[in-house]
Design an enzyme around this catalytic site. Structure first.
Site, PDB file in Angstrom:
ATOM      1  N   HIS A 170      33.329 -46.956 -72.037  1.00 24.25           N
ATOM      2  CA  HIS A 170      33.684 -47.686 -70.819  1.00 24.25           C
ATOM      3  C   HIS A 170      34.900 -47.033 -70.174  1.00 24.25           C
ATOM      4  CE1 HIS A 170      34.293 -51.000 -68.058  1.00 24.25           C
ATOM      5  NE2 HIS A 170      35.580 -50.971 -68.383  1.00 24.25           N
ATOM      6  N   GLY A 196       5.515 -32.437 -46.448  1.00 25.71           N
ATOM      7  CA  GLY A 196       5.417 -32.837 -47.855  1.00 25.71           C
ATOM      8  C   GLY A 196       6.713 -33.477 -48.342  1.00 25.71           C
ATOM      9  N   GLY A 241       3.725 -18.065 -64.078  1.00 23.21           N
ATOM     10  CA  GLY A 241       4.246 -19.069 -63.150  1.00 23.21           C
ATOM     11  C   GLY A 241       3.339 -19.477 -62.018  1.00 23.21           C
ATOM     12  N   GLU A 262      14.591 -32.369 -51.650  1.00 21.01           N
ATOM     13  CA  GLU A 262      15.829 -31.658 -52.010  1.00 21.01           C
ATOM     14  C   GLU A 262      16.292 -30.777 -50.849  1.00 21.01           C
ATOM     15  OE1 GLU A 262      15.615 -31.385 -56.903  1.00 21.01           O
ATOM     16  OE2 GLU A 262      15.477 -29.535 -55.764  1.00 21.01           O
ATOM     17  N   GLY A 295       3.304 -28.401 -52.494  1.00 17.98           N
ATOM     18  CA  GLY A 295       2.960 -28.168 -53.895  1.00 17.98           C
ATOM     19  C   GLY A 295       2.930 -26.686 -54.219  1.00 17.98           C
ATOM     20  N   VAL A 318      -0.782 -32.898 -41.329  1.00 20.73           N
ATOM     21  CA  VAL A 318      -0.447 -31.800 -40.420  1.00 20.73           C
ATOM     22  C   VAL A 318      -1.729 -31.021 -40.132  1.00 20.73           C
ATOM     23  CG1 VAL A 318       0.844 -29.644 -40.242  1.00 20.73           C
ATOM     24  CG2 VAL A 318       1.916 -31.656 -41.277  1.00 20.73           C
ATOM     25  N   THR A 361      10.985 -17.649 -61.193  1.00 21.03           N
ATOM     26  CA  THR A 361      11.172 -18.479 -60.001  1.00 21.03           C
ATOM     27  C   THR A 361      12.432 -19.324 -60.142  1.00 21.03           C
ATOM     28  OG1 THR A 361       8.770 -18.644 -59.782  1.00 21.03           O
ATOM     29  CG2 THR A 361      10.074 -20.283 -58.594  1.00 21.03           C
TER      30      THR A 361
HETATM   31  P1  FAD Z   1       7.960 -18.600 -63.048  1.00 21.16           P
HETATM   32  O1  FAD Z   1       9.340 -19.099 -63.037  1.00 21.16           O
HETATM   33  O2  FAD Z   1       7.163 -18.750 -61.810  1.00 21.16           O
HETATM   34  O3  FAD Z   1       8.072 -17.069 -63.434  1.00 21.16           O
HETATM   35  C1  FAD Z   1       7.020 -16.205 -63.444  1.00 21.16           C
HETATM   36  C2  FAD Z   1       7.556 -14.798 -63.347  1.00 21.16           C
HETATM   37  O4  FAD Z   1       6.511 -13.922 -63.691  1.00 21.16           O
HETATM   38  C3  FAD Z   1       8.007 -14.396 -61.945  1.00 21.16           C
HETATM   39  O5  FAD Z   1       9.336 -13.974 -61.967  1.00 21.16           O
HETATM   40  C4  FAD Z   1       7.060 -13.263 -61.556  1.00 21.16           C
HETATM   41  O6  FAD Z   1       7.727 -12.233 -60.867  1.00 21.16           O
HETATM   42  C5  FAD Z   1       6.578 -12.771 -62.897  1.00 21.16           C
HETATM   43  N1  FAD Z   1       5.232 -12.206 -62.879  1.00 21.16           N
HETATM   44  C6  FAD Z   1       4.103 -12.777 -62.371  1.00 21.16           C
HETATM   45  N2  FAD Z   1       3.038 -11.987 -62.586  1.00 21.16           N
HETATM   46  C7  FAD Z   1       3.509 -10.904 -63.258  1.00 21.16           C
HETATM   47  C8  FAD Z   1       2.897  -9.722 -63.779  1.00 21.16           C
HETATM   48  N3  FAD Z   1       1.573  -9.519 -63.690  1.00 21.16           N
HETATM   49  N4  FAD Z   1       3.700  -8.811 -64.391  1.00 21.16           N
HETATM   50  C9  FAD Z   1       5.038  -9.008 -64.516  1.00 21.16           C
HETATM   51  N5  FAD Z   1       5.644 -10.094 -64.062  1.00 21.16           N
HETATM   52  C10 FAD Z   1       4.905 -11.041 -63.440  1.00 21.16           C
HETATM   53  N6  FAD Z   1      12.074 -26.952 -62.125  1.00 21.16           N
HETATM   54  C11 FAD Z   1      12.961 -27.707 -62.788  1.00 21.16           C
HETATM   55  O7  FAD Z   1      12.721 -28.045 -63.943  1.00 21.16           O
HETATM   56  N7  FAD Z   1      14.145 -28.104 -62.205  1.00 21.16           N
HETATM   57  C12 FAD Z   1      14.455 -27.773 -60.939  1.00 21.16           C
HETATM   58  O8  FAD Z   1      15.524 -28.137 -60.454  1.00 21.16           O
HETATM   59  C13 FAD Z   1      13.539 -26.989 -60.204  1.00 21.16           C
HETATM   60  N8  FAD Z   1      13.816 -26.623 -58.940  1.00 21.16           N
HETATM   61  C14 FAD Z   1      12.920 -25.846 -58.266  1.00 21.16           C
HETATM   62  C15 FAD Z   1      13.211 -25.516 -56.949  1.00 21.16           C
HETATM   63  C16 FAD Z   1      12.342 -24.734 -56.220  1.00 21.16           C
HETATM   64  C17 FAD Z   1      12.688 -24.376 -54.797  1.00 21.16           C
HETATM   65  C18 FAD Z   1      11.139 -24.260 -56.827  1.00 21.16           C
HETATM   66  C19 FAD Z   1      10.190 -23.389 -56.079  1.00 21.16           C
HETATM   67  C20 FAD Z   1      10.832 -24.598 -58.135  1.00 21.16           C
HETATM   68  C21 FAD Z   1      11.721 -25.409 -58.862  1.00 21.16           C
HETATM   69  N9  FAD Z   1      11.449 -25.795 -60.171  1.00 21.16           N
HETATM   70  C22 FAD Z   1      12.333 -26.585 -60.847  1.00 21.16           C
HETATM   71  C23 FAD Z   1      10.231 -25.364 -60.872  1.00 21.16           C
HETATM   72  C24 FAD Z   1      10.520 -24.171 -61.791  1.00 21.16           C
HETATM   73  O9  FAD Z   1      11.065 -23.126 -61.028  1.00 21.16           O
HETATM   74  C25 FAD Z   1       9.255 -23.720 -62.496  1.00 21.16           C
HETATM   75  O10 FAD Z   1       8.660 -24.800 -63.168  1.00 21.16           O
HETATM   76  C26 FAD Z   1       9.541 -22.627 -63.500  1.00 21.16           C
HETATM   77  O11 FAD Z   1      10.161 -21.538 -62.886  1.00 21.16           O
HETATM   78  C27 FAD Z   1       8.255 -22.182 -64.187  1.00 21.16           C
HETATM   79  O12 FAD Z   1       8.508 -21.157 -65.072  1.00 21.16           O
HETATM   80  P2  FAD Z   1       7.381 -20.129 -65.512  1.00 21.16           P
HETATM   81  O13 FAD Z   1       7.976 -19.338 -66.613  1.00 21.16           O
HETATM   82  O14 FAD Z   1       6.125 -20.841 -65.774  1.00 21.16           O
HETATM   83  O15 FAD Z   1       7.094 -19.214 -64.233  1.00 21.16           O
HETATM   84  P1  NAI Z   2       5.158 -31.812 -54.840  1.00 33.66           P
HETATM   85  O1  NAI Z   2       3.858 -31.856 -55.534  1.00 33.66           O
HETATM   86  O2  NAI Z   2       6.366 -32.344 -55.499  1.00 33.66           O
HETATM   87  O3  NAI Z   2       5.044 -32.611 -53.456  1.00 33.66           O
HETATM   88  C1  NAI Z   2       4.135 -32.279 -52.464  1.00 33.66           C
HETATM   89  C2  NAI Z   2       4.032 -33.426 -51.474  1.00 33.66           C
HETATM   90  O4  NAI Z   2       3.308 -32.974 -50.335  1.00 33.66           O
HETATM   91  C3  NAI Z   2       3.277 -34.633 -52.022  1.00 33.66           C
HETATM   92  O5  NAI Z   2       3.996 -35.798 -51.734  1.00 33.66           O
HETATM   93  C4  NAI Z   2       1.941 -34.581 -51.284  1.00 33.66           C
HETATM   94  O6  NAI Z   2       1.371 -35.852 -51.086  1.00 33.66           O
HETATM   95  C5  NAI Z   2       2.348 -33.947 -49.977  1.00 33.66           C
HETATM   96  N1  NAI Z   2       1.266 -33.260 -49.276  1.00 33.66           N
HETATM   97  C6  NAI Z   2       0.260 -32.524 -49.803  1.00 33.66           C
HETATM   98  N2  NAI Z   2      -0.494 -32.003 -48.827  1.00 33.66           N
HETATM   99  C7  NAI Z   2       0.046 -32.409 -47.649  1.00 33.66           C
HETATM  100  C8  NAI Z   2      -0.275 -32.171 -46.291  1.00 33.66           C
HETATM  101  N3  NAI Z   2      -1.301 -31.388 -45.931  1.00 33.66           N
HETATM  102  N4  NAI Z   2       0.487 -32.753 -45.334  1.00 33.66           N
HETATM  103  C9  NAI Z   2       1.552 -33.535 -45.688  1.00 33.66           C
HETATM  104  N5  NAI Z   2       1.900 -33.768 -46.964  1.00 33.66           N
HETATM  105  C10 NAI Z   2       1.173 -33.204 -47.933  1.00 33.66           C
HETATM  106  O7  NAI Z   2       5.348 -30.274 -54.406  1.00 33.66           O
HETATM  107  P2  NAI Z   2       6.631 -29.458 -53.949  1.00 33.66           P
HETATM  108  O8  NAI Z   2       7.663 -30.361 -53.424  1.00 33.66           O
HETATM  109  O9  NAI Z   2       6.103 -28.362 -53.098  1.00 33.66           O
HETATM  110  O10 NAI Z   2       7.142 -28.847 -55.302  1.00 33.66           O
HETATM  111  C11 NAI Z   2       6.323 -27.981 -56.086  1.00 33.66           C
HETATM  112  C12 NAI Z   2       6.669 -28.040 -57.536  1.00 33.66           C
HETATM  113  O11 NAI Z   2       7.941 -27.501 -57.795  1.00 33.66           O
HETATM  114  C13 NAI Z   2       6.660 -29.463 -58.053  1.00 33.66           C
HETATM  115  O12 NAI Z   2       5.519 -29.599 -58.857  1.00 33.66           O
HETATM  116  C14 NAI Z   2       7.888 -29.611 -58.867  1.00 33.66           C
HETATM  117  O13 NAI Z   2       7.555 -29.886 -60.183  1.00 33.66           O
HETATM  118  C15 NAI Z   2       8.602 -28.259 -58.782  1.00 33.66           C
HETATM  119  N6  NAI Z   2       9.979 -28.505 -58.383  1.00 33.66           N
HETATM  120  C16 NAI Z   2      10.804 -29.220 -59.208  1.00 33.66           C
HETATM  121  C17 NAI Z   2      12.080 -29.527 -58.836  1.00 33.66           C
HETATM  122  C18 NAI Z   2      12.917 -30.358 -59.724  1.00 33.66           C
HETATM  123  O14 NAI Z   2      12.566 -30.518 -60.872  1.00 33.66           O
HETATM  124  N7  NAI Z   2      14.027 -30.902 -59.267  1.00 33.66           N
HETATM  125  C19 NAI Z   2      12.640 -29.082 -57.571  1.00 33.66           C
HETATM  126  C20 NAI Z   2      11.687 -28.383 -56.753  1.00 33.66           C
HETATM  127  C21 NAI Z   2      10.425 -28.089 -57.183  1.00 33.66           C
END
Ligand code: FAD
Ligand code: NAI
Length: 470
Positions: free
Chosen positions: A448, A183, A147, A190, A275, A240, A43
């Site tokens: 600095h 949310g 993931g 972001e 979430g 919502v 992801t």
């Molecule tokens: P994942 O990254 O979810 O990877 C799991 C992988 O497993 C996937 O590619 C999937 O295809 C594969 N898979 C699943 N099931 C199977 C199977 N049965 N066989 C083979 N392959 C499989 N975190 C940060 O720290 N900083 C950020 O800036 C940040 N930004 C984010 C922005 C967005 C929009 C999102 C959605 C998430 C963000 N996150 C961020 C969160 C971060 O992406 C995740 O915490 C991280 O990717 C988790 O890693 P993981 O290895 O647990 O799983």
């Molecule tokens: P989040 O858990 O950060 O935020 C979800 C928000 O939605 C909360 O404020 C919650 O109160 C609200 N919410 C829940 N149900 C709702 C409803 N029915 N109506 C209105 N509001 C509602 O989840 P988000 O933003 O989806 O991110 C998911 C995960 O991805 C996070 O856990 C985060 O760790 C990871 N992520 C990390 C990033 C980073 O490190 N910069 C960037 C993007 C994602």
């Protein structure tokens, strides 16, 4: 071929998985990594951290160029958004990095198996290859890193065009005139910022009465004010009830969380970001009896072992914050544990960063948590308005807050809103990892003029009550 190999470690999935695979291979173990996406990095690299940061950085540069260059003495002509090219820059960043992981796998001789893994037994996993071929891999150890996926809202269909998850929100082909974000967590703020900078009128609907999904309450208030100043609109304590596409627009029914006033918002695009939830579909956990909890998280012990000793698990699919660096560090630690019997991870020092502008970053405890735990603490806050570099850069919103134990002065948490907060927090993480006192950081020389002097000054205030420049 992989099917003829007796592996020491087979990893399934993600950015938690690839460091695990590399670390295991570096210890001389025979390793394969199964990934069904077609590209490596999970992801984070494909549809998370990396593409979102590309859009955040480039939309920030666009916005700055359009709105703040004049006051810096730079006159530019008519500034135009070329969204197609901005998307190309995003794709280029992603491709470069996913290919980089593939290169690392070759370098360290990790077998990359493209397909979906499904447990057959405690020592075998079936793979349905992306090419349609079936095979079975045998291994002594497995690491699950499958993931998470978007948490849906019942009754709202995510079509990734009008009603989008983060994945669709990264790829919108035109700037929506009006966007509703459901949310006010990390993703909502972001990606809401991205489209707001590019010209959308963004309304964020949040169920709770604070933004930032559990960040320090004082910082959340400041952050809310700063984002509002940038033009994001917030509907707080609002839930919502439904959203449906009608022709070109989406109608979103909202109502006060505690019941009461209902209204319908109209938007060209709606982002569902309430979430993420653990993802184990198709993994065949039921075939081997791996336990999951009532939230779908794979249950593990302190050595990442599931109830099946040969199967370990890390990252979003198990306990803890859903962050790439947390998954990555677990990947490193789990492979050290497999190789040497010992691995290290400190869950008290996991940094969080929200990559808006200004950025928000924190590590350790926040004030609300310490209050509820009854811990006596002191704080030192230093605003960027008093930091010479922030003033020089004309980028002064935010502050650094250091929280230290009232008696021992040990740093319990660091909370930053400000330019480059995401880079600055590394100092707070290191301080906590080494058990530093606020005085330790206050007595450490900082270059600095740098933004990091604000960290030093906040530490001085926390330890002695006074800073020099404030
Ligand atoms: P994942 O990254 O979810 O990877 C799991 C992988 O497993 C996937 O590619 C999937 O295809 C594969 N898979 C699943 N099931 C199977 C199977 N049965 N066989 C083979 N392959 C499989 N975190 C940060 O720290 N900083 C950020 O800036 C940040 N930004 C984010 C922005 C967005 C929009 C999102 C959605 C998430 C963000 N996150 C961020 C969160 C971060 O992406 C995740 O915490 C991280 O990717 C988790 O890693 P993981 O290895 O647990 O799983
Ligand atoms: P989040 O858990 O950060 O935020 C979800 C928000 O939605 C909360 O404020 C919650 O109160 C609200 N919410 C829940 N149900 C709702 C409803 N029915 N109506 C209105 N509001 C509602 O989840 P988000 O933003 O989806 O991110 C998911 C995960 O991805 C996070 O856990 C985060 O760790 C990871 N992520 C990390 C990033 C980073 O490190 N910069 C960037 C993007 C994602």
């Amino acid at each position: 071929t992989p099917a003829d190999t007796e592996y020491d470690v087979v990893v399934i999935g993600g950015p938690g998985g690839y460091p695990a695979a590399i670390k295991a291979a570096q210890q001389g173990l025979k390793v394969a990594c199964i990934e069904k996406r077609g590209t490596l990095g999970g992801t984070c690299l494909n549809v998370g951290c990396i593409p979102s940061k590309a859009m955040l950085n480039n939309s920030h540069i666009y916005h700055e160029t359009k709105h703040s260059l004049k006051s810096r003495g730079i006159d530019v002509g008519d500034v135009q958004l070329n969204l197609d090219n901005m998307h190309k820059a995003r794709v280029k960043a992603v491709n470069g990095l996913t290919k980089g992981v593939e290169f690392l796998f070759k370098k360290y001789k990790v077998d990359y198996v493209k397909g979906t893994g499904s447990f057959k037994s405690t020592t075998e996993v079936n793979v349905e290859g992306l090419d349609g071929q079936q095979s079975t891999l045998k291994s002594k150890n497995f690491i699950i890193a499958t993931g998470s996926e978007v948490t849906p809202i019942p009754g709202i269909d995510i079509d990734e065009k009008k009603i989008v998850s983060s994945t669709g929100a990264l790829e919108l082909s035109k700037v929506p005139k009006k966007m509703v974000v459901i949310g006010a967590g990390v993703i909502g703020l972001e990606l809401g910022s991205v489209w707001s900078r590019l010209g959308a009128e963004v309304t964020v609907v949040e169920y709770l009465d604070a933004i930032g999904a559990g960040m320090d309450p004082e910082m959340a208030k400041t952050f809310h004010r700063l984002l509002s100043k940038q033009g994001l609109k917030f509907k707080m304590a609002t839930k919502v009830n439904g959203a449906k596409v009608e022709g070109d627009i989406v109608k979103v029914d909202v109502e006060a969380s505690k019941g009461g006033k209902a209204e319908t918002l109209e938007a060209d695009a709606v982002l569902v970001s309430i979430g993420r939830r653990p993802y184990t579909q198709g993994l065949g956990l039921e075939n081997v009896g791996v336990e999951v909890d009532n939230r779908g998280r794979v249950v593990i012990d302190s050595e990442f072992k599931t109830n099946v000793p040969s199967i370990r698990c890390i990252g979003d699919v198990t306990f803890g914050p859903m962050l790439a660096h947390k998954a990555e560090d677990e990947g490193f630690a789990v492979s050290e544990m497999i190789g040497t019997g010992y691995g290290h991870i400190n869950y008290d020092a996991v940094p969080s960063v929200i990559y808006t502008h200004p950025e928000v970053a924190w590590v350790g405890k926040n004030e609300a948590e310490l209050k509820s735990e009854g811990v006596k603490y002191k704080t030192g806050s230093f605003p960027f308005v008093a930091n010479s570099r922030a003033r020089t850069n004309d980028d002064m919103d935010g502050s650094v807050k250091v929280i230290a134990d009232a008696e021992t002065d040990r740093i319990l948490g660091v909370h930053i809103i400000g330019p480059n907060a995401g880079e600055m927090i590394a100092e707070g993480v290191l301080a906590m990892e080494y058990g530093a006192s606020a005085e330790d950081v206050g007595r450490t020389m900082h270059a600095h003029p740098t933004l990091s002097e604000a960290m030093r000054e906040a530490s001085l205030i926390a330890s002695t009550g006074n800073a020099i420049n404030f």
